[in-house]
Scaffold this motif. Sequence first.
Motif, PDB file in Angstrom:
ATOM      1  N   HIS A 160       1.503  -6.324   5.061  1.00 48.65           N
ATOM      2  CA  HIS A 160      -0.013  -5.765   5.484  1.00 48.65           C
ATOM      3  C   HIS A 160      -0.770  -5.518   7.025  1.00 48.65           C
TER       4      HIS A 160
ATOM      5  N   ARG B  70      -8.506  -3.236  15.684  1.00 52.10           N
ATOM      6  CA  ARG B  70     -10.115  -2.935  15.571  1.00 52.10           C
ATOM      7  C   ARG B  70     -10.127  -4.530  13.752  1.00 52.10           C
ATOM      8  N   CYS B  71      -9.278  -3.834  12.892  1.00 47.67           N
ATOM      9  CA  CYS B  71      -9.564  -4.087  11.331  1.00 47.67           C
ATOM     10  C   CYS B  71      -8.258  -4.962  10.814  1.00 47.67           C
ATOM     11  N   THR B  72      -7.485  -5.568  11.139  1.00 48.63           N
ATOM     12  CA  THR B  72      -6.752  -5.898  10.510  1.00 48.63           C
ATOM     13  C   THR B  72      -7.417  -7.741  10.650  1.00 48.63           C
ATOM     14  N   GLY B  73      -7.485  -8.077  12.171  1.00 47.68           N
ATOM     15  CA  GLY B  73      -7.654  -9.457  12.504  1.00 47.68           C
ATOM     16  C   GLY B  73      -6.472  -9.541  13.217  1.00 47.68           C
TER      17      GLY B  73
ATOM     18  N   HIS C  20      -1.539   7.891  19.810  1.00 49.39           N
ATOM     19  CA  HIS C  20      -2.589   8.214  19.465  1.00 49.39           C
ATOM     20  C   HIS C  20      -3.588   7.508  21.059  1.00 49.39           C
TER      21      HIS C  20
ATOM     22  N   HIS D 149      -9.539 -11.576   7.194  1.00 52.05           N
ATOM     23  CA  HIS D 149      -8.820 -11.567   8.632  1.00 52.05           C
ATOM     24  C   HIS D 149      -9.673 -11.004   8.904  1.00 52.05           C
ATOM     25  N   GLY D 150     -10.144  -9.349   9.051  1.00 56.62           N
ATOM     26  CA  GLY D 150     -10.126  -7.662   9.565  1.00 56.62           C
ATOM     27  C   GLY D 150     -12.103  -8.708  10.050  1.00 56.62           C
TER      28      GLY D 150
ATOM     29  N   GLY E   2      -9.429   2.785   5.258  1.00 56.44           N
ATOM     30  CA  GLY E   2      -8.661   1.491   6.266  1.00 56.44           C
ATOM     31  C   GLY E   2      -8.760   0.488   4.840  1.00 56.44           C
TER      32      GLY E   2
ATOM     33  N   TYR F  92      -5.797  12.171  11.754  1.00 54.79           N
ATOM     34  CA  TYR F  92      -6.815  11.560  12.124  1.00 54.79           C
ATOM     35  C   TYR F  92      -7.892  12.895  12.659  1.00 54.79           C
TER      36      TYR F  92
ATOM     37  N   VAL G  86     -12.323 -12.249  12.204  1.00 53.65           N
ATOM     38  CA  VAL G  86     -12.161 -11.432  13.712  1.00 53.65           C
ATOM     39  C   VAL G  86     -13.429 -10.385  14.380  1.00 53.65           C
TER      40      VAL G  86
ATOM     41  N   PHE H  88       1.370   6.346   7.625  1.00 58.60           N
ATOM     42  CA  PHE H  88       0.831   5.717   9.573  1.00 58.60           C
ATOM     43  C   PHE H  88       1.545   4.816  10.082  1.00 58.60           C
TER      44      PHE H  88
ATOM     45  N   ARG I  22       1.106  -1.049  -0.051  1.00 58.00           N
ATOM     46  CA  ARG I  22      -0.089  -0.413  -0.016  1.00 58.00           C
ATOM     47  C   ARG I  22       1.034   1.035  -0.210  1.00 58.00           C
TER      48      ARG I  22
ATOM     49  N   ILE J 262      -5.480  -3.176  21.030  1.00 56.74           N
ATOM     50  CA  ILE J 262      -6.509  -3.552  20.078  1.00 56.74           C
ATOM     51  C   ILE J 262      -5.803  -3.081  19.374  1.00 56.74           C
TER      52      ILE J 262
ATOM     53  N   ASP K  33       0.969   3.604   3.558  1.00 59.07           N
ATOM     54  CA  ASP K  33       0.934   3.033   4.498  1.00 59.07           C
ATOM     55  C   ASP K  33       2.515   3.561   5.594  1.00 59.07           C
TER      56      ASP K  33
ATOM     57  N   THR L 187      -1.540   1.322  14.587  1.00 53.65           N
ATOM     58  CA  THR L 187      -0.309   0.491  14.150  1.00 53.65           C
ATOM     59  C   THR L 187       0.602   1.633  14.478  1.00 53.65           C
ATOM     60  N   PRO L 188       0.965   2.933  14.748  1.00 54.25           N
ATOM     61  CA  PRO L 188       2.441   3.299  16.101  1.00 54.25           C
ATOM     62  C   PRO L 188       2.260   2.593  17.043  1.00 54.25           C
TER      63      PRO L 188
ATOM     64  N   ARG M  74       4.762  -3.126   6.430  1.00 58.04           N
ATOM     65  CA  ARG M  74       4.193  -2.440   4.900  1.00 58.04           C
ATOM     66  C   ARG M  74       4.376  -3.628   4.089  1.00 58.04           C
TER      67      ARG M  74
ATOM     68  N   LEU N 116      -1.752  -3.536   8.724  1.00 59.89           N
ATOM     69  CA  LEU N 116      -2.619  -2.046   8.967  1.00 59.89           C
ATOM     70  C   LEU N 116      -3.476  -1.516   7.564  1.00 59.89           C
ATOM     71  N   GLN N 117      -4.264  -1.157   7.862  1.00 65.07           N
ATOM     72  CA  GLN N 117      -5.868  -0.812   7.470  1.00 65.07           C
ATOM     73  C   GLN N 117      -5.782   0.480   7.773  1.00 65.07           C
ATOM     74  N   CYS N 118      -6.262   1.055   8.938  1.00 64.86           N
ATOM     75  CA  CYS N 118      -6.760   2.176   9.100  1.00 64.86           C
ATOM     76  C   CYS N 118      -5.864   3.060   9.676  1.00 64.86           C
ATOM     77  N   GLY N 119      -4.477   2.156  10.070  1.00 68.56           N
ATOM     78  CA  GLY N 119      -3.432   3.011  10.506  1.00 68.56           C
ATOM     79  C   GLY N 119      -3.698   3.756  11.543  1.00 68.56           C
ATOM     80  N   PHE N 120      -4.734   3.444  12.510  1.00 62.87           N
ATOM     81  CA  PHE N 120      -4.685   3.926  14.201  1.00 62.87           C
ATOM     82  C   PHE N 120      -4.057   3.390  15.268  1.00 62.87           C
TER      83      PHE N 120
END
Lengths: 773, 155
Positions: B95, B135-138, B37, A666-667, A494, A26, A670, A19, A13, B133, A16, B103-104, B92, B97-101
């Motif tokens: 993959h 919520r996106c990537t599982g 965050h 995956h997401g 996302g 945000y 879960v 992020f 991506r 936690i 990325d 991630t840090p 990276r 991360l999705q929304c990235g929140f």
Amino acid sequence: MASQFGIGQPVRRSEDKRFLTGRGTYVDDINLPRQTHAVVVYSPHAHADIKSIDTSAAKSAPGVLLVLTGEDAQADGLGGYGQALMPEDVGGPPGFRTTRPVLATGRVRHVGERVALVIAETEEQARDAAELIEIDYAPLPATVLAEDAVKDGAPLVWDGAENNLCFPLMMGDADATEKAIASAHYVAKVHIYNNRLTTNPMEMRGTIGDYNRAMDEYTLYTSTQNPHGVRAEVAGHILHMHETKLRVIARDVGGGFGLKGGVFPEDALVVWAAGKLERPVKWVPSRSEAMILDDDGRDQTLDAEMAVDKDGKILAMRWIALNNLGAYVVGPGAVVPMFALGMSQGVYKIPTMLVATKAVFTNTPPTTPYRGAGRPEATYTIERLMDAAARGIGMDPAEIRKRNFIQPSEFPFETHTHQIYDSGDYATALDKCLELSDYKNFAKRRAESEKAGKKRGLGLSYYIDNTGIFNDRMELRFDPSGSLTIVAGTFSHGQGHETTYKQIASDLLGVPFEDIKLVQGDTAAVSFGRGTYASRSAHVGGSALKAAAEAVIESGKKFAGMMLEAGESDLEFVDGLYKVTGTDKAIPMTEVAKFAYIPAGPPSELGTGLEGVGNFATTMSSFPNGAHVCEVEIDPDTGKVVIDRFFAVDDMGNIINPLLVAGQIHGGIVQGVGQALLEDMVYDRESGQLLSGSFLDYAMPRADDVPSFQIGMSEVPSPSNPLGVKGAGEGGTVGATPTVINAIVDALESAGVTNMELPATPERVWRALSKAA
Amino acid sequence: MPQIRMTVNGKEVSGEVEGRTLLVQFLRDHLGLTGTHVGCDTTQCGACTVHVNGRAMKSCTLLAAHADGADVTTIEGLADGDTLHPMQEAFREHHALQCGFCTPGMVMSAIGLVKDNPKMSEKDVRHGLEGNICRCTGYHNIVEAILDAQTKMGA
Ligand code: FES
Ligand code: FES
């Protein structure tokens, strides 16, 4: 064009880096000069009359700039939030419509209903002042559960909505279904409470309103999935101004899952207040506030039956449900029960069926779409029934499904609920999943578990989703340097559209991936769009993008003809090059784009510059589908369920980026597992108080609650759109919940357990075992 | 108001904070380092994880005043110019991360985990991530990324 950045490639991506280096933006990361801070004061009662509100102490507290109540909103003529869609808008029965005010007057109908807004120089000052507002409530009896709401004499949420009914829905043939069930060889029955959940995107909803007096313009920064939708509601319906007076900006959004597809009182409140103060007003909730102030998801109670013959052929299905809408039917809230009925037939041929629900009001926060929105309820019900039927007649659960699948030759297939399925090959996907999961050796693994004193169960399910709603538009614009901008009407929060759309554009136009940029999420930059929800973006946005690319190729032809001194009819566009057919004369798209911007030369009718607009209006949904298999191991002493193995084989149509599709699966899984084992939004049955209002009480799935997954693909392209894609965002969630519960019931069957409530917490599992013993 | 000094991402910083100011607030509001965050108010989510004197810590549990004199690294200080830290690079590549929140916090926690135990199994990684936690990537790709980075960081 076959390139490592083209359609179908696992491109890493491009979004990325920001992020990963902490440079995402945000809402809470945005701070505007002269910014003020807002705090929402909300009802602590599920149902009460507001006798009086005294804001005088708050108004004179240090740093306080403004205190607003519902009376102020009324005085300013503010509107409220209604419905995006009701059944009667699409030919269904009429319903009771509500308007959710930005701040309540007179009566509050759920805990968390907004009553006042306090704005101060700092957040701490606003919080301190909020404590000083004195509100005199006269509490009223509340109704919390849907099953209580429909009882005679239940407290009414709305005068005029008898028995708390918002609308009824019914599809199918009641008489034929009754007849088939009455004479059937076997009738499987399950009672289900599809539990209430809350979304909890990791970024809470936050908003900042701003007003520019010089231009008489408002700006709203918000954490949304649908910027133009927010603009339409806030400007059009609530503040009654032209939509062009409000600019809505969404930068990076930390997850949405449906929640942020809606509009919330805070979106309008900060804009309204910013206009009064002529200063930016920022509102960012704490997690505890978010859990009270956000809408919830699911909450459907039902009794379901499936009749089968001795060979496992389905004869009929029937379910009668209640959907808990909460105190208001807002935005797309009514869509959830509509989807639940619409998708109830699953992937099977069913001679006759009846599905019905009553969507009812209660004194709880509104329920709105949460990942899947009705499709999880539909799949959960039928997949639980399939297992119960298989058990009842002693048939293998994979076999009973295969005997009833709609066959590949039968598409397009119309269900009893008027869905027209596009394509699929269910048996192939199921077989692949059985193979992947080593289904045939389950008994060995079960025996191993037994030796260790554990109960092992295998669950399988076959889900179907419905994706690709509405129309949308995309623009492609070259600039004079030959680089390309995609202006998207959808909104990635996302999903990685920056990458997938660039793959599509690069593939179709031959522009290098790194020379393409995505613009989204700003109503001043995107002329119109509908945002991202219901897994619509690849199907609708991707198809519109393809149309935009075709428009660009067509416009570019005229310039290319000039450059190559050839007639348009002699030109073809192949692999990013305009070629004069039958010669070696050729020129790349990017050179044509640069030429389109030269200051003199091309005549007026060619236009200045090179761009294209593409539209796509869905006439047929796409129906992603797939098989899930999971194995659980249960400790009978503690009731703890461990998911040991999990497999999915999905048909998501053609794949744009397999890496990203896998991430969605995956997401999604879960979140489905979360509903099955952990998550539960609980309100006290009498008082309507939220009992699960923090991460301490609302169990979010964590890394050690799930295993790694093995997933496979079984693509059948969709004829519903030119890319042949099916939406990948929700299938994982739709399939996972019944798979896990089926596995648990399978594990406990030998102990005499036949049903399991959601979520299957250790306590619930342990109690079920003790009761059965 | 107490005056505090610390080293953040290799730079000396100072500021006046209230006694109740949390480290995460100091980083975000005083220093403008918004990569760290806030995802909860019960120290459950790990979105706020930073390194304090080389250890991963939730910056929402620590008063800024208590970090007086500390050496703090945030997500912004991890990359070496344009070269990502191996953990960032692995996220990276996989993959993760999705929304990235989240991630840090995930990346900072993950580095802490590898430091504490450079030979983690998948199970160890999952257990180690208990306080974060997503919520996106599982979690699937996060776990893969960490296992991969662990190998590369050890090399
Ligand atoms: S913000 Fe620190 S743990 Fe959630
Ligand atoms: S990537 Fe969205 S919360 Fe983890």
